[in-house]
Each structure stands twice: as C-alpha cells, then as structure tokens.
Design a protein around this motif. Structure first.
Motif, PDB file in Angstrom:
ATOM      1  N   ILE A 109       1.392  -1.034  -0.006  1.00 44.12           N
ATOM      2  CA  ILE A 109       0.078   0.254  -0.071  1.00 44.12           C
ATOM      3  C   ILE A 109       0.677   1.492   0.154  1.00 44.12           C
ATOM      4  O   ILE A 109       0.742   2.466  -0.595  1.00 44.12           O
ATOM      5  CB  ILE A 109      -0.895  -0.083   1.271  1.00 44.12           C
ATOM      6  N   ALA A 110       1.690   1.623   0.558  1.00 41.46           N
ATOM      7  CA  ALA A 110       3.009   2.522   1.075  1.00 41.46           C
ATOM      8  C   ALA A 110       3.193   2.605  -0.875  1.00 41.46           C
ATOM      9  O   ALA A 110       3.933   3.767  -1.244  1.00 41.46           O
ATOM     10  CB  ALA A 110       4.119   2.215   2.315  1.00 41.46           C
ATOM     11  N   TRP A 111       3.977   1.468  -1.277  1.00 41.38           N
ATOM     12  CA  TRP A 111       4.877   1.277  -2.530  1.00 41.38           C
ATOM     13  C   TRP A 111       3.478   2.122  -3.500  1.00 41.38           C
ATOM     14  O   TRP A 111       4.470   3.282  -4.556  1.00 41.38           O
ATOM     15  CB  TRP A 111       5.063   0.564  -3.025  1.00 41.38           C
ATOM     16  N   LEU A 112       2.086   1.616  -3.441  1.00 51.54           N
ATOM     17  CA  LEU A 112       1.748   2.151  -3.930  1.00 51.54           C
ATOM     18  C   LEU A 112       1.134   4.020  -3.856  1.00 51.54           C
ATOM     19  O   LEU A 112       0.808   4.785  -5.114  1.00 51.54           O
ATOM     20  CB  LEU A 112       0.032   1.822  -4.019  1.00 51.54           C
ATOM     21  N   TYR A 113       1.030   4.798  -2.934  1.00 48.20           N
ATOM     22  CA  TYR A 113       1.188   5.881  -2.213  1.00 48.20           C
ATOM     23  C   TYR A 113       2.274   6.313  -3.104  1.00 48.20           C
ATOM     24  O   TYR A 113       2.209   7.326  -3.672  1.00 48.20           O
ATOM     25  CB  TYR A 113       0.573   5.448  -0.785  1.00 48.20           C
ATOM     26  N   PHE A 114       2.823   6.004  -2.529  1.00 48.12           N
ATOM     27  CA  PHE A 114       4.241   6.496  -3.408  1.00 48.12           C
ATOM     28  C   PHE A 114       5.318   6.758  -4.974  1.00 48.12           C
ATOM     29  O   PHE A 114       4.594   7.786  -5.391  1.00 48.12           O
ATOM     30  CB  PHE A 114       5.386   5.539  -2.784  1.00 48.12           C
ATOM     31  N   LYS A 138       4.252  15.722  -6.687  1.00 53.57           N
ATOM     32  CA  LYS A 138       4.517  15.528  -5.014  1.00 53.57           C
ATOM     33  C   LYS A 138       3.567  16.728  -4.086  1.00 53.57           C
ATOM     34  O   LYS A 138       3.581  18.059  -5.021  1.00 53.57           O
ATOM     35  CB  LYS A 138       6.173  15.916  -5.398  1.00 53.57           C
ATOM     36  N   GLY A 139       3.381  16.433  -3.340  1.00 56.36           N
ATOM     37  CA  GLY A 139       2.688  17.368  -2.236  1.00 56.36           C
ATOM     38  C   GLY A 139       3.119  17.223  -0.877  1.00 56.36           C
ATOM     39  O   GLY A 139       3.204  15.205  -0.850  1.00 56.36           O
ATOM     40  N   PHE A 140       3.025  17.895   0.057  1.00 57.92           N
ATOM     41  CA  PHE A 140       2.232  17.273   1.036  1.00 57.92           C
ATOM     42  C   PHE A 140       2.026  16.238   2.273  1.00 57.92           C
ATOM     43  O   PHE A 140       2.542  15.446   2.319  1.00 57.92           O
ATOM     44  CB  PHE A 140       2.608  18.472   2.610  1.00 57.92           C
ATOM     45  N   LYS A 141       0.557  16.430   1.712  1.00 58.83           N
ATOM     46  CA  LYS A 141      -0.366  16.215   1.906  1.00 58.83           C
ATOM     47  C   LYS A 141      -0.482  14.083   1.521  1.00 58.83           C
ATOM     48  O   LYS A 141      -0.544  13.344   1.803  1.00 58.83           O
ATOM     49  CB  LYS A 141      -1.696  15.919   1.238  1.00 58.83           C
ATOM     50  N   GLY A 142      -0.115  14.478   0.297  1.00 60.04           N
ATOM     51  CA  GLY A 142       0.240  12.948  -0.088  1.00 60.04           C
ATOM     52  C   GLY A 142       1.250  12.062   0.003  1.00 60.04           C
ATOM     53  O   GLY A 142       1.484  10.900   0.211  1.00 60.04           O
ATOM     54  N   SER A 143       3.314  12.860   0.502  1.00 60.04           N
ATOM     55  CA  SER A 143       3.759  11.771   1.380  1.00 60.04           C
ATOM     56  C   SER A 143       3.488  11.462   2.509  1.00 60.04           C
ATOM     57  O   SER A 143       3.640  10.917   3.020  1.00 60.04           O
ATOM     58  CB  SER A 143       4.266  12.962   1.519  1.00 60.04           C
ATOM     59  N   LEU A 144       2.005  12.525   2.950  1.00 56.94           N
ATOM     60  CA  LEU A 144       1.949  11.316   4.517  1.00 56.94           C
ATOM     61  C   LEU A 144       1.185  10.144   4.223  1.00 56.94           C
ATOM     62  O   LEU A 144       1.635   9.456   5.089  1.00 56.94           O
ATOM     63  CB  LEU A 144       1.056  12.598   4.877  1.00 56.94           C
ATOM     64  N   LYS A 145       0.894  10.387   3.097  1.00 58.53           N
ATOM     65  CA  LYS A 145      -0.604   8.732   3.418  1.00 58.53           C
ATOM     66  C   LYS A 145       1.036   7.565   3.084  1.00 58.53           C
ATOM     67  O   LYS A 145       0.834   6.958   3.738  1.00 58.53           O
ATOM     68  CB  LYS A 145      -1.240   9.027   2.134  1.00 58.53           C
ATOM     69  N   TRP A 146       2.148   7.827   2.265  1.00 57.44           N
ATOM     70  CA  TRP A 146       2.851   6.710   2.117  1.00 57.44           C
ATOM     71  C   TRP A 146       4.341   6.756   3.244  1.00 57.44           C
ATOM     72  O   TRP A 146       4.354   5.676   3.333  1.00 57.44           O
ATOM     73  CB  TRP A 146       3.846   6.704   0.731  1.00 57.44           C
ATOM     74  N   VAL A 147       3.978   7.741   3.942  1.00 57.39           N
ATOM     75  CA  VAL A 147       5.474   7.579   5.142  1.00 57.39           C
ATOM     76  C   VAL A 147       4.645   7.188   6.174  1.00 57.39           C
ATOM     77  O   VAL A 147       5.017   6.247   6.897  1.00 57.39           O
ATOM     78  CB  VAL A 147       5.669   8.653   5.574  1.00 57.39           C
ATOM     79  N   GLY A 148       3.244   7.348   6.184  1.00 58.79           N
ATOM     80  CA  GLY A 148       1.807   6.240   7.642  1.00 58.79           C
ATOM     81  C   GLY A 148       2.256   4.987   7.307  1.00 58.79           C
ATOM     82  O   GLY A 148       1.978   4.344   8.242  1.00 58.79           O
ATOM     83  N   PHE A 149       2.143   4.285   5.940  1.00 56.64           N
ATOM     84  CA  PHE A 149       1.496   2.792   5.565  1.00 56.64           C
ATOM     85  C   PHE A 149       2.804   2.483   5.882  1.00 56.64           C
ATOM     86  O   PHE A 149       3.343   1.253   6.113  1.00 56.64           O
ATOM     87  CB  PHE A 149       1.509   2.674   4.399  1.00 56.64           C
ATOM     88  N   PHE A 150       4.461   3.017   5.347  1.00 59.72           N
ATOM     89  CA  PHE A 150       5.867   2.616   5.626  1.00 59.72           C
ATOM     90  C   PHE A 150       5.911   2.314   7.007  1.00 59.72           C
ATOM     91  O   PHE A 150       6.474   1.162   7.313  1.00 59.72           O
ATOM     92  CB  PHE A 150       7.086   3.171   4.792  1.00 59.72           C
ATOM     93  N   VAL A 151       5.336   3.376   8.004  1.00 62.01           N
ATOM     94  CA  VAL A 151       5.448   3.353   9.607  1.00 62.01           C
ATOM     95  C   VAL A 151       5.104   2.011   9.541  1.00 62.01           C
ATOM     96  O   VAL A 151       5.618   1.584  10.673  1.00 62.01           O
ATOM     97  CB  VAL A 151       4.972   4.732   9.840  1.00 62.01           C
ATOM     98  N   LEU A 152       3.904   1.851   9.376  1.00 62.33           N
ATOM     99  CA  LEU A 152       3.097   0.483  10.026  1.00 62.33           C
ATOM    100  C   LEU A 152       3.803  -0.340   9.242  1.00 62.33           C
ATOM    101  O   LEU A 152       3.367  -1.383   9.940  1.00 62.33           O
ATOM    102  CB  LEU A 152       1.526   0.488   9.514  1.00 62.33           C
TER     103      LEU A 152
END
Length: 143
Positions: A27-32, A39-53
């Motif tokens: 999921i993090a890879w797809l969002y990335f 590129k934007g701050f809101k979009g980066s939050l999603k893939w960072v959150g799923f990568f941390v999870l």
C-alpha cells in the motif's frame, strides 16, 4: 505435545506479521508511486504512514519466545515499545492524511434521452425476441 503448539503458534505469529508488513508495504509503495507524479505534503503523509505501519509489523515479527533463544536479538520490552510507538505514529499519520483530503463534490445526475429511449425499446423487445426463439424451437421439433 505442548512444544508443538508453541512451535505452530510461533510460526503463525511470524507469518501473520510478515504478511501484514508486506500488505502495508505494498500500500505504501502504491501511494509512493502515485505521489511521484504530483509531489505534495498531503500525498507524502499517506505513503510515510503506511511505511511506518509496515515497519512496525516487521519489528513485531522478529520476536521469538525467550525459551527458544538463550540470548535474544532484542529485548521483548524494546520490541513492544518500538511496535507501539510506530503503530500509533503510523495510524495517526494515515488518519491525519485522510482527514486532510477534501471530499469530492457529488456529480449531478445527467439523464441521456438517447440512452433512456434505447433502454426502453430494448427491454420491451426482450420478451418478443424470447417468444420468437421459443416458436422457432417448437417449429424445429415439429418438423
């Protein structure tokens, strides 16, 4: 018999955590991947959150019962602390990123008159066509 249950449950714990880590990593890879196009701050939050999870599930999977190993790789308290911190951070980042997205406006329904008339003629023709097929089948049996 108890050692077999411990073995099976330990392997199930490892497998489920690895599967969860792989799912969240995908999921993090797809969002990335979608983030790289715009590129934007809101979009980066999603893939960072799923990568941390994903990393929290990966860290939780390395825990092995203390009775199996004489010197564990990491102490159980450290693993629980890291897993808890990363999961809370991951869920928090994902929740914040999803709440910061604006909902799209509901599209206004547009009825195409050509579609409506073709739908009506098609639905009225179905019984006629099925009746013709029935008659053709009956005539082929009679001959």
């Amino acid at each position: 018999m108890g050692i077999y249950y411990q073995f099976i449950l330990q392997n199930a714990h490892f497998a489920l955590n690895i599967i969860a880590a792989l799912i969240f990593f995908a999921i993090a890879w797809l969002y990335f991947d979608s983030w790289t196009s715009r590129k934007g701050f809101k979009g980066s939050l999603k893939w960072v959150g799923f990568f941390v999870l994903s990393s929290s599930f990966l860290i939780n999977s390395i825990y092995v019962e203390q009775t199996v190993l004489t010197t564990p790789f990491l102490n159980r308290d450290i693993i629980v602390l890291l897993t808890s911190i990363l999961r809370v951070a991951g869920y928090g980042i994902i929740t914040f990123s999803l709440l910061s997205d604006h909902l799209q406006k509901r599209p206004k329904p547009q009825i195409n008159p050509l579609f409506a008339t073709s739908f009506l003629t098609m639905t009225t023709q179905i019984p006629v066509v099925s009746y013709l097929f029935f008659i053709a089948a009956m005539l082929s049996i009679v001959n």
